[in-house]
Design a protein around this motif. Structure first.
Motif, PDB file in Angstrom:
ATOM      1  N   GLU A  72       0.842  -1.180   0.000  1.00  0.00           N
ATOM      2  CA  GLU A  72       0.000   0.000   0.000  1.00  0.00           C
ATOM      3  C   GLU A  72       0.887   1.243   0.000  1.00  0.00           C
ATOM      4  OE1 GLU A  72      -3.218  -0.046  -0.182  1.00  0.00           O
ATOM      5  OE2 GLU A  72      -3.610  -2.185   0.148  1.00  0.00           O
ATOM      6  N   ILE A  73       0.411   2.310  -0.621  1.00  0.00           N
ATOM      7  CA  ILE A  73       1.138   3.571  -0.570  1.00  0.00           C
ATOM      8  C   ILE A  73       0.852   4.239   0.767  1.00  0.00           C
ATOM      9  CG2 ILE A  73       1.354   5.874  -1.577  1.00  0.00           C
ATOM     10  CD1 ILE A  73       0.824   4.682  -4.275  1.00  0.00           C
ATOM     11  N   SER A  74       1.883   4.685   1.433  1.00  0.00           N
ATOM     12  CA  SER A  74       1.738   5.291   2.749  1.00  0.00           C
ATOM     13  C   SER A  74       0.861   6.536   2.679  1.00  0.00           C
ATOM     14  CB  SER A  74       3.118   5.656   3.305  1.00  0.00           C
ATOM     15  OG  SER A  74       3.001   6.367   4.534  1.00  0.00           O
ATOM     16  N   SER A  75       0.080   6.760   3.742  1.00  0.00           N
ATOM     17  CA  SER A  75      -0.717   7.980   3.814  1.00  0.00           C
ATOM     18  C   SER A  75       0.160   9.199   4.090  1.00  0.00           C
ATOM     19  CB  SER A  75      -1.777   7.848   4.918  1.00  0.00           C
ATOM     20  OG  SER A  75      -1.155   7.591   6.178  1.00  0.00           O
ATOM     21  N   ASP A  76       1.375   8.967   4.585  1.00  0.00           N
ATOM     22  CA  ASP A  76       2.333  10.048   4.790  1.00  0.00           C
ATOM     23  C   ASP A  76       3.104  10.293   3.499  1.00  0.00           C
ATOM     24  OD1 ASP A  76       1.666  10.271   7.497  1.00  0.00           O
ATOM     25  OD2 ASP A  76       3.102   8.705   8.055  1.00  0.00           O
ATOM     26  N   VAL A  77       3.491  11.528   3.291  1.00  0.00           N
ATOM     27  CA  VAL A  77       4.329  11.889   2.142  1.00  0.00           C
ATOM     28  C   VAL A  77       5.728  12.213   2.659  1.00  0.00           C
ATOM     29  CG1 VAL A  77       4.697  13.542   0.282  1.00  0.00           C
ATOM     30  CG2 VAL A  77       2.392  12.721   0.782  1.00  0.00           C
ATOM     31  N   TYR A  78       6.725  11.600   2.057  1.00  0.00           N
ATOM     32  CA  TYR A  78       8.105  11.898   2.455  1.00  0.00           C
ATOM     33  C   TYR A  78       8.553  13.205   1.797  1.00  0.00           C
ATOM     34  CZ  TYR A  78      13.142  12.072   2.320  1.00  0.00           C
ATOM     35  OH  TYR A  78      14.440  12.506   2.411  1.00  0.00           O
ATOM     36  N   ALA A  79       9.110  14.109   2.599  1.00  0.00           N
ATOM     37  CA  ALA A  79       9.671  15.360   2.086  1.00  0.00           C
ATOM     38  C   ALA A  79      11.148  15.418   2.467  1.00  0.00           C
ATOM     39  CB  ALA A  79       8.927  16.565   2.651  1.00  0.00           C
ATOM     40  N   HIS A  80      12.024  15.587   1.493  1.00  0.00           N
ATOM     41  CA  HIS A  80      13.456  15.676   1.767  1.00  0.00           C
ATOM     42  C   HIS A  80      13.728  16.896   2.631  1.00  0.00           C
ATOM     43  CE1 HIS A  80      17.819  16.092   0.902  1.00  0.00           C
ATOM     44  NE2 HIS A  80      17.747  14.762   0.831  1.00  0.00           N
ATOM     45  N   SER A  81      14.636  16.751   3.577  1.00  0.00           N
ATOM     46  CA  SER A  81      14.892  17.825   4.544  1.00  0.00           C
ATOM     47  C   SER A  81      15.392  19.106   3.898  1.00  0.00           C
ATOM     48  CB  SER A  81      15.897  17.349   5.600  1.00  0.00           C
ATOM     49  OG  SER A  81      17.130  16.990   4.995  1.00  0.00           O
ATOM     50  N   SER A  82      15.965  19.006   2.699  1.00  0.00           N
ATOM     51  CA  SER A  82      16.449  20.192   1.998  1.00  0.00           C
ATOM     52  C   SER A  82      15.316  20.995   1.371  1.00  0.00           C
ATOM     53  CB  SER A  82      17.422  19.782   0.896  1.00  0.00           C
ATOM     54  OG  SER A  82      16.739  19.081  -0.148  1.00  0.00           O
ATOM     55  N   GLY A  83      14.164  20.347   1.201  1.00  0.00           N
ATOM     56  CA  GLY A  83      13.065  20.976   0.494  1.00  0.00           C
ATOM     57  C   GLY A  83      13.116  20.779  -1.004  1.00  0.00           C
ATOM     58  N   ALA A  84      14.047  19.947  -1.498  1.00  0.00           N
ATOM     59  CA  ALA A  84      14.236  19.775  -2.931  1.00  0.00           C
ATOM     60  C   ALA A  84      13.118  18.972  -3.583  1.00  0.00           C
ATOM     61  CB  ALA A  84      15.575  19.095  -3.215  1.00  0.00           C
ATOM     62  N   PHE A  85      12.474  18.064  -2.856  1.00  0.00           N
ATOM     63  CA  PHE A  85      11.415  17.248  -3.444  1.00  0.00           C
ATOM     64  C   PHE A  85      10.599  16.567  -2.359  1.00  0.00           C
ATOM     65  CE2 PHE A  85      14.827  14.192  -2.832  1.00  0.00           C
ATOM     66  CZ  PHE A  85      14.174  13.050  -2.386  1.00  0.00           C
ATOM     67  N   SER A  86       9.445  16.064  -2.763  1.00  0.00           N
ATOM     68  CA  SER A  86       8.642  15.189  -1.915  1.00  0.00           C
ATOM     69  C   SER A  86       8.090  14.071  -2.782  1.00  0.00           C
ATOM     70  CB  SER A  86       7.494  15.955  -1.248  1.00  0.00           C
ATOM     71  OG  SER A  86       6.576  16.427  -2.219  1.00  0.00           O
ATOM     72  N   THR A  87       7.765  12.945  -2.156  1.00  0.00           N
ATOM     73  CA  THR A  87       7.275  11.793  -2.903  1.00  0.00           C
ATOM     74  C   THR A  87       6.506  10.862  -1.981  1.00  0.00           C
ATOM     75  OG1 THR A  87       7.923   9.939  -4.331  1.00  0.00           O
ATOM     76  CG2 THR A  87       9.390  10.450  -2.515  1.00  0.00           C
ATOM     77  N   GLU A 208       2.890   4.307 -10.137  1.00  0.00           N
ATOM     78  CA  GLU A 208       1.973   5.201  -9.421  1.00  0.00           C
ATOM     79  C   GLU A 208       2.742   6.097  -8.451  1.00  0.00           C
ATOM     80  OE1 GLU A 208      -2.015   4.916  -6.575  1.00  0.00           O
ATOM     81  OE2 GLU A 208      -1.472   3.246  -7.889  1.00  0.00           O
ATOM     82  N   ILE A 209       3.708   5.538  -7.763  1.00  0.00           N
ATOM     83  CA  ILE A 209       4.530   6.336  -6.845  1.00  0.00           C
ATOM     84  C   ILE A 209       5.360   7.357  -7.613  1.00  0.00           C
ATOM     85  CG2 ILE A 209       6.551   6.214  -5.326  1.00  0.00           C
ATOM     86  CD1 ILE A 209       5.389   3.620  -4.188  1.00  0.00           C
ATOM     87  N   ALA A 210       5.883   6.946  -8.762  1.00  0.00           N
ATOM     88  CA  ALA A 210       6.706   7.863  -9.562  1.00  0.00           C
ATOM     89  C   ALA A 210       5.953   9.133  -9.915  1.00  0.00           C
ATOM     90  CB  ALA A 210       7.187   7.162 -10.835  1.00  0.00           C
ATOM     91  N   ASN A 211       4.658   9.012 -10.138  1.00  0.00           N
ATOM     92  CA  ASN A 211       3.849  10.161 -10.538  1.00  0.00           C
ATOM     93  C   ASN A 211       3.508  11.103  -9.393  1.00  0.00           C
ATOM     94  OD1 ASN A 211       3.076  10.041 -13.527  1.00  0.00           O
ATOM     95  ND2 ASN A 211       2.773   7.935 -12.865  1.00  0.00           N
ATOM     96  N   THR A 212       3.925  10.791  -8.180  1.00  0.00           N
ATOM     97  CA  THR A 212       3.650  11.676  -7.041  1.00  0.00           C
ATOM     98  C   THR A 212       4.789  12.641  -6.763  1.00  0.00           C
ATOM     99  OG1 THR A 212       4.611  10.214  -5.326  1.00  0.00           O
ATOM    100  CG2 THR A 212       2.305   9.807  -5.978  1.00  0.00           C
ATOM    101  N   LEU A 213       5.889  12.527  -7.495  1.00  0.00           N
ATOM    102  CA  LEU A 213       7.059  13.370  -7.215  1.00  0.00           C
ATOM    103  C   LEU A 213       6.739  14.851  -7.427  1.00  0.00           C
ATOM    104  CD1 LEU A 213      10.130  13.413  -6.528  1.00  0.00           C
ATOM    105  CD2 LEU A 213      10.535  13.465  -8.997  1.00  0.00           C
ATOM    106  N   GLN A 214       7.058  15.664  -6.438  1.00  0.00           N
ATOM    107  CA  GLN A 214       6.965  17.114  -6.550  1.00  0.00           C
ATOM    108  C   GLN A 214       8.347  17.697  -6.286  1.00  0.00           C
ATOM    109  OE1 GLN A 214       3.684  19.113  -4.714  1.00  0.00           O
ATOM    110  NE2 GLN A 214       2.333  17.335  -4.835  1.00  0.00           N
ATOM    111  N   THR A 215       8.707  18.732  -7.038  1.00  0.00           N
ATOM    112  CA  THR A 215      10.094  19.197  -7.025  1.00  0.00           C
ATOM    113  C   THR A 215      10.202  20.689  -6.755  1.00  0.00           C
ATOM    114  OG1 THR A 215      10.117  19.684  -9.402  1.00  0.00           O
ATOM    115  CG2 THR A 215      10.673  17.434  -8.733  1.00  0.00           C
ATOM    116  N   ASN A 216      11.388  21.090  -6.302  1.00  0.00           N
ATOM    117  CA  ASN A 216      11.728  22.503  -6.099  1.00  0.00           C
ATOM    118  C   ASN A 216      13.144  22.694  -6.613  1.00  0.00           C
ATOM    119  OD1 ASN A 216      12.352  25.076  -5.238  1.00  0.00           O
ATOM    120  ND2 ASN A 216      11.364  24.859  -3.246  1.00  0.00           N
ATOM    121  N   ASP A 217      13.279  23.043  -7.889  1.00  0.00           N
ATOM    122  CA  ASP A 217      14.605  23.127  -8.484  1.00  0.00           C
ATOM    123  C   ASP A 217      15.411  24.303  -7.962  1.00  0.00           C
ATOM    124  OD1 ASP A 217      12.529  24.522 -10.080  1.00  0.00           O
ATOM    125  OD2 ASP A 217      14.241  25.213 -11.261  1.00  0.00           O
ATOM    126  N   ALA A 218      14.755  25.310  -7.359  1.00  0.00           N
ATOM    127  CA  ALA A 218      15.490  26.440  -6.786  1.00  0.00           C
ATOM    128  C   ALA A 218      16.380  25.983  -5.631  1.00  0.00           C
ATOM    129  CB  ALA A 218      14.516  27.517  -6.305  1.00  0.00           C
TER     130      ALA A 218
END
Length: 370
Positions: A72-87, A208-218
């Motif tokens: 199952e996909i976790s109900s929590d979303v992992y966010a990298h501590s740098s703020g560069a991405f979440s998935t 399905e997980i791959a499509n959840t990636l959100q990014t912050n290139d700055a």
């Protein structure tokens, strides 16, 4: 940003119908020179155009989880501590964060996913992006046994899917698929690993997980250039230094008694050459400088101008130089060890010199004599 689109992924049973692609990560032979500067800036990633209908995806197979996967996909979303991405990620899987990404592994299981980011300094056009992908595939995935690149497919969101098979150290066969996604000067990479026998069950959920990636290139743009690196060993183990995984490796053996290992940035604007010359005789220090200058003129440009010449504390000698006709500048270290003459050179087109100088300085900081 988010991908929002389903990606293309192949079932394992279709491998036999695909033609394996050759890894185009080497350079051409002959004198290791750079191509002319482009007359236009590299093209940026085109805007994503959402289709009226979602692209076809592999139908769910087995399991009761995401996309038919046995998780199952976790109900929590992992966010990298740098703020560069979440998935998103599979529920209950173990998380190990790195400065440039995260590794998520199945407890007591063979499958895993890895998300990473690299600051490449400039927005890569399609050719440069392909250079980056193939260099990383060759330098990293190519280090595994029986690595075979099965397919390369550009996705509707601008990412590039690379499907491959390989074996890990214990001989277990794996199917791995990776998405490389350029966003500004950042390249995000998603790697999904599972054994051949589990591929059909896991691939749908991974997509399905791959499509959840959100990014912050700055955020990525503020990180060091090409932080993901490997250790290169000089001929006859005379030295070691670190090199970006995303830089293409090639070797030039055109000249007699000479071998040049070449590392090239994806945009072809800078290179590092490690030259070893050995004809069985010792080159005395009294003539080493003239010999090095001759090699520079032969390999780079006849109008090389030396602007600084300094003997280093380790006995090597450093030359700073430029070529007006070529429009590039460089730094060369040379020394003699027995009958081997070593020459390490970095050079860059002048508009890119300051951009890539930190990569060169980092390489020098790792230079080691075993």
């Amino acid at each position: 940003m988010t991908r929002k689109l389903n990606r293309m992924i192949y079932p394992l049973v279709a491998f036999v119908a695909l033609v394996a692609l050759a890894c185009t990560c080497g350079g051409s032979g002959g004198t290791p020179t750079l191509p002319p500067l482009p007359t236009q800036s590299p093209a940026t990633k085109p805007p994503v155009v959402l289709p009226t209908e979602p692209p076809a995806t592999k139908p769910p197979i087995g399991g009761g989880g995401a996309g038919g996967a046995p998780f199952e996909i976790s109900s929590d979303v992992y966010a990298h501590s740098s703020g560069a991405f979440s998935t998103s990620y599979p529920a209950g899987w173990e998380i190990e964060e790195r400065t440039d990404g995260v590794f998520v592994s199945e407890p007591d299981g063979p499958s895993s996913m890895d998300v990473s980011f690299t600051n490449v300094g400039v927005a890569l056009d399609s050719d440069s992006m392909n250079n980056y992908i193939q260099a990383l595939e060759y330098n990293w995935f190519g280090s595994f046994t029986d690595y075979t690149q099965v397919s390369v497919e550009t996705q509707q969101d601008g990412s590039v899917l690379v499907l491959k098979t390989l074996k890990i150290s214990d001989g277990t066969p794996y199917t791995v698929f990776s998405y490389y996604w350029p966003v500004g000067s950042a390249v995000y990479e998603q790697d999904f690993w599972t054994t051949d026998e589990n591929y059909d069950a896991y691939s749908g959920g991974f997509v399905e997980i791959a499509n959840t990636l959100q990014t912050n290139d700055a955020v990525v743009a503020r990180s060091p250039l090409y932080e993901f690196r490997f250790t290169y060993t000089c001929p006859n183990s005379l030295c070691t230094f670190s090199v970006p995984y995303g830089w293409a490796y090639s070797q030039d053996t055109t000249y007699k008694n000479t071998a040049v290992d070449i590392f090239t940035s994806p945009d072809n604007q800078t290179k590092v050459d490690n030259l070893a010359y050995d004809d069985g005789t010792v080159i005395n220090k009294s003539v080493a400088g003239a010999f090095a200058l001759g090699l520079l003129k032969d390999f780079y440009a006849k109008d090389i101008v030396i602007t600084d010449d300094q003997v280093q504390s380790d006995g090597s000698e450093r030359l700073l130089w430029y070529s007006k006709s070529g429009g590039y500048s460089g730094t060369t270290f040379f020394e003699t060890r027995g009958t081997t003459f070593l020459m390490l050179t970095w050079f860059s087109y002048d508009p890119y010199y300051d951009l890539y100088l930190p990569v060169w300085n980092d390489l020098l900081s790792t230079y080691d004599v075993p």
